[in-house]
Design an enzyme around this catalytic site. Structure first.
Site: not given
Length: 246
Positions: A68, A137, A139, A144
């Site tokens: 990313d 979370n 990811h 996400e």
């Protein structure tokens, strides 16, 4: 099923992760590595650099594709992921930088840029080893929690929890980009081996859900249960919610 390797602490985790990556390079000198950024892999990269300087590793035939990049940051921006990879690994080993790839954070036609990145990863045969961290979370990359699993490389709106978690690396939370380019889950799953690194109590719930929770896009990492060769290296704190299962 995810194979779990228990580490005592961050340093032990980093060394174990580096051992697995170095074994891949030794067994296949021209391997394709999928690489990750963030605070988690820094120790592993430092260990790889140390072994390279001792003459134990040769990166000259390795190629790499990063997961990313922030949208709107140039490669020489101190918080860009290209800069991160250069300063934490590439500048210190004999890898050919022309064979190291990171999504272009400045791409104006982002859909074309994402498609081109996917095509390049596919043309390389997908990573022999894909290194991942895991977000608080759940990811992976910048995929996400959502109502569906992503496919190819795409533009992501970052959640407030991710922006807050990453703000420690910026002077102000207002400087954290709100969007990023990320490899999709399907692209990640095409890697021949997936290596997940996790440390710290803040990752404990996400690690539990990744390994033992239902497979759901609300925890993107949970899809790794379906991969045929996923290894998790995690310290005691990150495994604290897994009990005797780990």
């Amino acid at each position: 099923m995810i194979t779990i390797v228990r580490a005592h602490d961050y340093n032990d985790m980093s060394r174990k992760v580096a051992n697995i990556i170095s074994a891949q390079i030794i067994l296949k000198p021209n391997c394709v590595l999928g690489l990750a950024t963030g605070s988690t892999p820094i120790g592993a990269y430092q260990q790889l650099v140390e072994w390279y300087k001792k003459g134990d590793l040769d990166f000259s035939q390795v190629s790499s594709y990063n997961l990313d990049e922030y949208r709107g940051l140039t490669g020489d921006h101190p918080q860009s992921y290209r800069y991160f990879m250069d300063t934490n690994l590439f500048d210190h080993v004999n890898i050919d930088k022309s064979k190291t790839f990171v999504p272009d954070g400045m791409a104006e036609d982002y859909e074309a840029a994402c498609a081109a990145y996917d095509a390049a990863v596919a043309a390389a045969g997908y990573p022999d080893l894909q290194l991942l961290g895991i977000g608080n979370n759940g990811h992976i990359g910048f995929n996400e929690p959502d109502d569906h699993f992503s496919r190819g490389t795409h533009l992501v709106d970052l959640t407030e929890s991710t922006i807050e978690a990453n703000s420690r690396l910026f002077d102000s939370i207002d400087e954290v980009p709100r969007q990023a380019f990320s490899m999709g889950v399907q692209t990640i799953m095409n890697a021949k081996m997936i290596l997940v690194a996790a440390n710290g109590e803040k990752k404990a719930q996400a690690v539990h859900d990744m390994c033992f929770g239902p497979i759901t896009p609300s925890c993107p990492a949970s899809i790794l249960q379906l991969h045929t060769n996923t290894v998790l290296v995690a310290d005691e704190e990150a495994l604290s919610k897994c009990g005797e299962l780990a």
